[in-house]
Design a protein around this motif. Structure first.
Motif, PDB file in Angstrom:
ATOM      1  N   HIS A   3      -6.818   7.516   2.583  1.00  0.00           N
ATOM      2  CA  HIS A   3      -6.647   7.490   1.136  1.00  0.00           C
ATOM      3  C   HIS A   3      -5.461   6.570   0.852  1.00  0.00           C
ATOM      4  O   HIS A   3      -4.381   6.767   1.418  1.00  0.00           O
ATOM      5  CB  HIS A   3      -6.339   8.888   0.590  1.00  0.00           C
ATOM      6  CG  HIS A   3      -7.504   9.819   0.585  1.00  0.00           C
ATOM      7  ND1 HIS A   3      -7.977  10.438   1.723  1.00  0.00           N
ATOM      8  CD2 HIS A   3      -8.293  10.260  -0.429  1.00  0.00           C
ATOM      9  CE1 HIS A   3      -8.998  11.199   1.414  1.00  0.00           C
ATOM     10  NE2 HIS A   3      -9.217  11.115   0.119  1.00  0.00           N
ATOM     11  N   LEU A   4      -5.673   5.586  -0.009  1.00  0.00           N
ATOM     12  CA  LEU A   4      -4.625   4.611  -0.279  1.00  0.00           C
ATOM     13  C   LEU A   4      -4.483   4.394  -1.781  1.00  0.00           C
ATOM     14  O   LEU A   4      -5.456   4.512  -2.532  1.00  0.00           O
ATOM     15  CB  LEU A   4      -4.968   3.267   0.377  1.00  0.00           C
ATOM     16  CG  LEU A   4      -5.298   3.277   1.871  1.00  0.00           C
ATOM     17  CD1 LEU A   4      -5.826   1.909   2.289  1.00  0.00           C
ATOM     18  CD2 LEU A   4      -4.094   3.673   2.692  1.00  0.00           C
ATOM     19  N   TYR A   5      -3.248   4.064  -2.208  1.00  0.00           N
ATOM     20  CA  TYR A   5      -2.991   3.600  -3.568  1.00  0.00           C
ATOM     21  C   TYR A   5      -2.525   2.149  -3.492  1.00  0.00           C
ATOM     22  O   TYR A   5      -1.720   1.802  -2.620  1.00  0.00           O
ATOM     23  CB  TYR A   5      -1.912   4.448  -4.239  1.00  0.00           C
ATOM     24  CG  TYR A   5      -2.371   5.846  -4.577  1.00  0.00           C
ATOM     25  CD1 TYR A   5      -3.026   6.106  -5.783  1.00  0.00           C
ATOM     26  CD2 TYR A   5      -2.151   6.900  -3.705  1.00  0.00           C
ATOM     27  CE1 TYR A   5      -3.451   7.384  -6.094  1.00  0.00           C
ATOM     28  CE2 TYR A   5      -2.574   8.184  -4.001  1.00  0.00           C
ATOM     29  CZ  TYR A   5      -3.227   8.416  -5.209  1.00  0.00           C
ATOM     30  OH  TYR A   5      -3.664   9.687  -5.515  1.00  0.00           O
ATOM     31  N   VAL A  62       0.839  -1.198   0.000  1.00  0.00           N
ATOM     32  CA  VAL A  62       0.000   0.000   0.000  1.00  0.00           C
ATOM     33  C   VAL A  62       0.875   1.250   0.000  1.00  0.00           C
ATOM     34  O   VAL A  62       1.920   1.286   0.650  1.00  0.00           O
ATOM     35  CB  VAL A  62      -0.919   0.002   1.249  1.00  0.00           C
ATOM     36  CG1 VAL A  62      -1.577   1.356   1.452  1.00  0.00           C
ATOM     37  CG2 VAL A  62      -1.973  -1.080   1.130  1.00  0.00           C
ATOM     38  N   ILE A  63       0.439   2.278  -0.731  1.00  0.00           N
ATOM     39  CA  ILE A  63       1.046   3.604  -0.638  1.00  0.00           C
ATOM     40  C   ILE A  63       0.000   4.528  -0.032  1.00  0.00           C
ATOM     41  O   ILE A  63      -1.119   4.618  -0.531  1.00  0.00           O
ATOM     42  CB  ILE A  63       1.510   4.113  -2.010  1.00  0.00           C
ATOM     43  CG1 ILE A  63       2.632   3.226  -2.544  1.00  0.00           C
ATOM     44  CG2 ILE A  63       1.977   5.566  -1.923  1.00  0.00           C
ATOM     45  CD1 ILE A  63       3.045   3.532  -3.965  1.00  0.00           C
ATOM     46  N   VAL A  64       0.356   5.174   1.053  1.00  0.00           N
ATOM     47  CA  VAL A  64      -0.591   5.964   1.842  1.00  0.00           C
ATOM     48  C   VAL A  64      -0.626   7.396   1.338  1.00  0.00           C
ATOM     49  O   VAL A  64       0.401   7.997   1.038  1.00  0.00           O
ATOM     50  CB  VAL A  64      -0.194   5.931   3.332  1.00  0.00           C
ATOM     51  CG1 VAL A  64      -1.185   6.726   4.170  1.00  0.00           C
ATOM     52  CG2 VAL A  64      -0.108   4.495   3.821  1.00  0.00           C
ATOM     53  N   SER A  65      -1.845   7.940   1.245  1.00  0.00           N
ATOM     54  CA  SER A  65      -2.028   9.330   0.838  1.00  0.00           C
ATOM     55  C   SER A  65      -2.989  10.000   1.821  1.00  0.00           C
ATOM     56  O   SER A  65      -3.199   9.513   2.931  1.00  0.00           O
ATOM     57  CB  SER A  65      -2.556   9.380  -0.604  1.00  0.00           C
ATOM     58  OG  SER A  65      -2.618  10.701  -1.079  1.00  0.00           O
ATOM     59  N   GLY A  66      -3.555  11.151   1.428  1.00  0.00           N
ATOM     60  CA  GLY A  66      -4.523  11.830   2.263  1.00  0.00           C
ATOM     61  C   GLY A  66      -3.938  12.331   3.565  1.00  0.00           C
ATOM     62  O   GLY A  66      -2.742  12.611   3.680  1.00  0.00           O
ATOM     63  N   GLU A 111       8.695   3.702  -6.388  1.00  0.00           N
ATOM     64  CA  GLU A 111      10.081   4.169  -6.252  1.00  0.00           C
ATOM     65  C   GLU A 111      10.143   5.613  -5.775  1.00  0.00           C
ATOM     66  O   GLU A 111      11.089   6.007  -5.077  1.00  0.00           O
ATOM     67  CB  GLU A 111      10.803   4.034  -7.591  1.00  0.00           C
ATOM     68  CG  GLU A 111      11.104   2.600  -7.988  1.00  0.00           C
ATOM     69  CD  GLU A 111      11.670   2.510  -9.394  1.00  0.00           C
ATOM     70  OE1 GLU A 111      11.931   3.590  -9.990  1.00  0.00           O
ATOM     71  OE2 GLU A 111      11.849   1.384  -9.887  1.00  0.00           O
ATOM     72  N   ARG A 112       9.140   6.406  -6.132  1.00  0.00           N
ATOM     73  CA  ARG A 112       9.154   7.831  -5.783  1.00  0.00           C
ATOM     74  C   ARG A 112       8.422   8.126  -4.478  1.00  0.00           C
ATOM     75  O   ARG A 112       8.313   9.284  -4.083  1.00  0.00           O
ATOM     76  CB  ARG A 112       8.508   8.628  -6.921  1.00  0.00           C
ATOM     77  CG  ARG A 112       9.215   8.469  -8.264  1.00  0.00           C
ATOM     78  CD  ARG A 112      10.509   9.243  -8.310  1.00  0.00           C
ATOM     79  NE  ARG A 112      10.255  10.674  -8.287  1.00  0.00           N
ATOM     80  CZ  ARG A 112       9.945  11.397  -9.373  1.00  0.00           C
ATOM     81  NH1 ARG A 112       9.876  10.800 -10.563  1.00  0.00           N
ATOM     82  NH2 ARG A 112       9.739  12.680  -9.285  1.00  0.00           N
ATOM     83  N   SER A 113       7.882   7.103  -3.834  1.00  0.00           N
ATOM     84  CA  SER A 113       7.157   7.299  -2.579  1.00  0.00           C
ATOM     85  C   SER A 113       8.124   7.261  -1.406  1.00  0.00           C
ATOM     86  O   SER A 113       9.132   6.547  -1.437  1.00  0.00           O
ATOM     87  CB  SER A 113       6.080   6.216  -2.411  1.00  0.00           C
ATOM     88  OG  SER A 113       5.104   6.327  -3.424  1.00  0.00           O
ATOM     89  N   GLY A 114       7.822   8.028  -0.368  1.00  0.00           N
ATOM     90  CA  GLY A 114       8.675   8.082   0.808  1.00  0.00           C
ATOM     91  C   GLY A 114       8.584   6.820   1.632  1.00  0.00           C
ATOM     92  O   GLY A 114       7.557   6.158   1.682  1.00  0.00           O
ATOM     93  N   LEU A 128       4.686   3.260   3.330  1.00  0.00           N
ATOM     94  CA  LEU A 128       5.084   4.156   2.255  1.00  0.00           C
ATOM     95  C   LEU A 128       4.126   5.340   2.143  1.00  0.00           C
ATOM     96  O   LEU A 128       2.922   5.194   2.346  1.00  0.00           O
ATOM     97  CB  LEU A 128       5.106   3.400   0.926  1.00  0.00           C
ATOM     98  CG  LEU A 128       6.163   2.300   0.783  1.00  0.00           C
ATOM     99  CD1 LEU A 128       5.936   1.542  -0.516  1.00  0.00           C
ATOM    100  CD2 LEU A 128       7.560   2.903   0.805  1.00  0.00           C
ATOM    101  N   VAL A 129       4.680   6.495   1.768  1.00  0.00           N
ATOM    102  CA  VAL A 129       3.894   7.727   1.640  1.00  0.00           C
ATOM    103  C   VAL A 129       3.921   8.198   0.196  1.00  0.00           C
ATOM    104  O   VAL A 129       4.984   8.262  -0.426  1.00  0.00           O
ATOM    105  CB  VAL A 129       4.465   8.830   2.549  1.00  0.00           C
ATOM    106  CG1 VAL A 129       3.689  10.123   2.374  1.00  0.00           C
ATOM    107  CG2 VAL A 129       4.419   8.383   3.997  1.00  0.00           C
ATOM    108  N   ALA A 130       2.763   8.546  -0.348  1.00  0.00           N
ATOM    109  CA  ALA A 130       2.665   9.034  -1.716  1.00  0.00           C
ATOM    110  C   ALA A 130       3.414  10.358  -1.876  1.00  0.00           C
ATOM    111  O   ALA A 130       3.582  11.110  -0.914  1.00  0.00           O
ATOM    112  CB  ALA A 130       1.203   9.215  -2.100  1.00  0.00           C
ATOM    113  N   PRO A 131       3.873  10.670  -3.089  1.00  0.00           N
ATOM    114  CA  PRO A 131       4.508  11.972  -3.336  1.00  0.00           C
ATOM    115  C   PRO A 131       3.562  13.117  -2.973  1.00  0.00           C
ATOM    116  O   PRO A 131       2.336  12.989  -3.080  1.00  0.00           O
ATOM    117  CB  PRO A 131       4.791  11.947  -4.846  1.00  0.00           C
ATOM    118  CG  PRO A 131       4.847  10.490  -5.196  1.00  0.00           C
ATOM    119  CD  PRO A 131       3.866   9.814  -4.283  1.00  0.00           C
ATOM    120  N   ALA A 132       4.132  14.240  -2.559  1.00  0.00           N
ATOM    121  CA  ALA A 132       3.340  15.366  -2.066  1.00  0.00           C
ATOM    122  C   ALA A 132       2.259  15.825  -3.041  1.00  0.00           C
ATOM    123  O   ALA A 132       1.129  16.108  -2.613  1.00  0.00           O
ATOM    124  CB  ALA A 132       4.271  16.528  -1.706  1.00  0.00           C
TER     125      ALA A 132
END
Length: 217
Positions: free
Chosen positions: A127-129, A104-108, A170-173, A186-190
Motif C-alpha cells: 500500500h503506497l501513497y 513514496v509514503i509506505v502504508s499497509g 511532514e507527519r510520516s515517519g 517514509l512510513v504513513a501515520p498509524a
C-alpha cells in the motif's frame, strides 16, 4: 470469481454500482472474454464490513481526522477519499525499490512493522501513497514506469492532492521501512496504516489493523 450481478446481490446493490466500485479501485476485478469477474472473497469482505455511517469525507477533512488520530474505525469507508486509488502489478524487486523512494509514503503491512510486532509482509504487494500527478511521469528512469496497471493488482497506490501531500509527508515517519536492497523510506501515520489494513479481506491484515488501533492514544 463471481460476476458483477452476483457481486451486486452479495452487496445488496446494482451491477452498475459494483462497476463504479471497480473504477474507483475499491474492488479488484479481471475482464475475461469481455466480462468482468471479481474475487468472491473480496466481495464478501466488503459485504461484511461495518455499515457506512454517512457520506465519505472530502480529502482535506479525511486527512485532518487521520493526522489528528481522530478516526472512526467502525466506518473506515468514510475516509476512502484520502487519495485516488489505483491498482498495479509489480514483482518483488520493483516493490522493494518503491519502498525506499523519497517520493513514496509506505502504508499497509510494510509500514505496520513500525507500529506493532508482526511477521514479514508479502514481497509482491504494498500500500503506497504518492503525490497527485507523480504516477503520470513516464521517463525511463522513473520508478512508477515499471508498474503495470491491473484491476487485480496487489500494489495499491493512492494519489494525494498537492494541498494535503506536504503535511502528510511532514507527519510520516522517517527510516522505519527497510527494503532488502534500498535502505529505508517514509512510513504513513498509524491511523492511515490501520485504515488501509482494516478493509482488507485477509484476516491477518485485519488482525494487524486491530493491533495498531489498540496502540493508538
Amino acid at each position: 470469481m463471481i460476476s458483477l450481478a452476483e457481486a451486486g446481490r452479495v452487496l445488496g446493490i446494482g451491477a452498475e454500482q459494483v462497476r463504479r466500485y471497480l473504477h474507483r479501485g475499491l474492488l479488484p476485478a479481471a475482464k475475461i472474454a469481455n466480462v468482468w469477474v471479481l474475487p468472491a472473497a473480496e466481495v464478501h469482505a466488503l459485504a461484511e464490513a461495518p455499515p457506512r455511517g454517512g457520506r465519505p469525507l472530502s480529502q482535506p477533512a479525511a486527512w485532518r481526522s487521520i493526522l489528528a488520530a481522530s478516526v472512526d474505525f467502525d466506518d473506515p469507508y468514510r475516509y476512502e477519499n484520502r487519495g485516488v486509488l489505483a491498482r498495479y502489478s509489480a514483482g518483488s524487486g520493483m516493490v522493494s525499490s518503491l519502498l525506499a523512494r523519497s517520493e513514496v509514503i509506505v502504508s499497509g503491512m510494510h509500514a505496520a512493522a513500525a507500529y506493532v510486532d508482526m511477521l514479514d509482509p508479502l514481497a509482491d504487494e504494498a500500500h503506497l501513497y504518492i503525490r497527485e500527478g507523480w504516477q503520470q511521469r513516464l521517463d525511463p528512469l522513473h520508478p512508477m514506469r515499471g508498474l503495470a496497471p491491473s484491476p487485480l493488482g496487489r500494489v495499491l497506490v493512492r494519489a494525494v492532492s498537492e494541498a494535503n501531500w506536504e503535511e502528510l509527508r511532514e507527519r510520516s515517519g522517517v527510516a522505519a521501512v527497510h527494503s532488502a536492497d534500498n535502505g529505508a523510506g517514509l512510513v504513513a501515520p498509524a491511523p492511515a496504516v490501520a485504515l488501509d489494513l482494516c478493509v482488507s479481506p485477509h484476516p491477518r491484515e485485519q488482525r494487524v489493523a486491530g493491533a495498531i488501533i489498540e496502540s493508538l492514544p
